[in-house]
Design a protein around this motif. Structure first.
Motif, mmCIF file in Angstrom:
data_model
loop_
_atom_site.group_PDB
_atom_site.id
_atom_site.type_symbol
_atom_site.label_atom_id
_atom_site.label_comp_id
_atom_site.label_asym_id
_atom_site.label_seq_id
_atom_site.Cartn_x
_atom_site.Cartn_y
_atom_site.Cartn_z
ATOM 1 N N SER A 84 0.808 -1.224 0.000
ATOM 2 C CA SER A 84 0.000 0.000 0.000
ATOM 3 C C SER A 84 0.839 1.271 0.000
ATOM 4 O O SER A 84 0.522 2.230 -0.712
ATOM 5 C CB SER A 84 -0.959 -0.005 1.196
ATOM 6 O OG SER A 84 -0.248 -0.140 2.417
ATOM 7 N N ILE A 85 1.910 1.316 0.770
ATOM 8 C CA ILE A 85 2.686 2.552 0.834
ATOM 9 C C ILE A 85 3.489 2.763 -0.442
ATOM 10 O O ILE A 85 3.686 3.894 -0.887
ATOM 11 C CB ILE A 85 3.581 2.579 2.091
ATOM 12 C CG1 ILE A 85 3.989 4.024 2.393
ATOM 13 C CG2 ILE A 85 4.785 1.656 1.953
ATOM 14 C CD1 ILE A 85 4.541 4.228 3.793
ATOM 15 N N ALA A 86 3.946 1.682 -1.070
ATOM 16 C CA ALA A 86 4.657 1.809 -2.346
ATOM 17 C C ALA A 86 3.707 2.289 -3.440
ATOM 18 O O ALA A 86 4.091 3.097 -4.293
ATOM 19 C CB ALA A 86 5.288 0.472 -2.734
ATOM 20 N N ILE A 87 2.472 1.795 -3.419
ATOM 21 C CA ILE A 87 1.475 2.256 -4.387
ATOM 22 C C ILE A 87 1.222 3.744 -4.198
ATOM 23 O O ILE A 87 1.167 4.512 -5.174
ATOM 24 C CB ILE A 87 0.166 1.460 -4.238
ATOM 25 C CG1 ILE A 87 0.381 -0.017 -4.607
ATOM 26 C CG2 ILE A 87 -0.937 2.065 -5.108
ATOM 27 C CD1 ILE A 87 -0.796 -0.917 -4.247
ATOM 28 N N ALA A 88 1.089 4.169 -2.949
ATOM 29 C CA ALA A 88 0.846 5.589 -2.669
ATOM 30 C C ALA A 88 1.994 6.453 -3.180
ATOM 31 O O ALA A 88 1.776 7.501 -3.799
ATOM 32 C CB ALA A 88 0.645 5.796 -1.171
#
Length: 223
Positions: free
Chosen positions: A67-71
């Motif tokens: 999730s944080i890499a996608i963000a």
């Protein structure tokens, strides 16, 4: 258009984060749900994500998972996803990373299950420490960095709000009392149209996992 692979909306807290972020900023994407709640490593997901987990974003076939890499990937194209002020932006990144990597006791004791709305119970000391830290983060962000009239952590909605969205639901589900600033933030987040859309879809789901649903009795039953 992006393709976003997510888990069950009733249970999948990690999937909520990029979905909410993309919804808020109006990014077009095709949503694909796979059943993953309560499962360990699932090799069948390997074609969808290099780590065999969801969420995973596909950009013309290129995979970005976690999730944080996608963000971060999305924010490179849409920098308004982070606060404009450098110090506020740094703090938003710090608390997003902390949320991503920590709060294991809270996550374990209070898994996301949108169909529950429980009376609650006294947390263990480890869970209470996590709760206290969440409240501290919310209060400090609102007091030190929130600008304008926006009700979110840094005023306007940002990646940080998407990262904390699952905890907003968890604390509400398990009836954790919040002080005024944190309670107002929780209410504003739960009123977000995309949060309401996710909630409504999760409630409509028929798939159930007994080891999550059984927590209803442990937390005093419905309120």
């Amino acid at each position: 258009m992006f393709d976003l692979y997510i888990g069950n909306k009733n249970y999948s807290s990690w999937s909520l984060r990029p979905w909410l972020l993309m919804k808020h900023f109006g990014l077009p994407f095709a949503e694909h749900m796979v059943s993953v709640a309560g499962r360990d490593y699932n090799a069948a997901l390997k074609p969808l994500a290099g780590n065999a987990r969801v969420p995973c974003l596909h950009d013309d076939g290129f995979q970005v998972w976690d999730s944080i890499a996608i963000a971060e990937y999305l924010a490179e194209r849409h920098p308004q996803m982070w606060p404009a002020d450098p110090k506020a932006r740094a703090r938003a990144r710090s608390i997003s990373a902390e949320m991503h990597a920590g709060f294991v006791s809270l996550r374990t004791a209070m898994p996301m299950n949108l169909k529950l709305k429980l009376k609650g119970k006294t947390p263990t000391p480890a869970v209470q420490r996590d709760i206290d830290r969440v409240i501290e983060i919310w209060q400090e962000a609102r007091a030190q960095f929130a600008s304008g009239d926006g009700p979110y952590l840094f005023g306007d909605f940002s990646v940080a709000d998407a990262m904390f969205a699952p905890v907003v639901w968890r604390l509400h589900i398990y009836n954790v009392p919040l002080p005024p600033v944190a309670a107002a933030y929780s209410e504003a987040m739960r009123a977000h149209p995309a949060m309401q859309e996710w909630y409504a879809a999760g409630i409509r789901e028929s798939e159930a996992h007994a080891h999550y649903d059984a927590l209803a009795d442990e937390y005093g039953g419905p309120r």
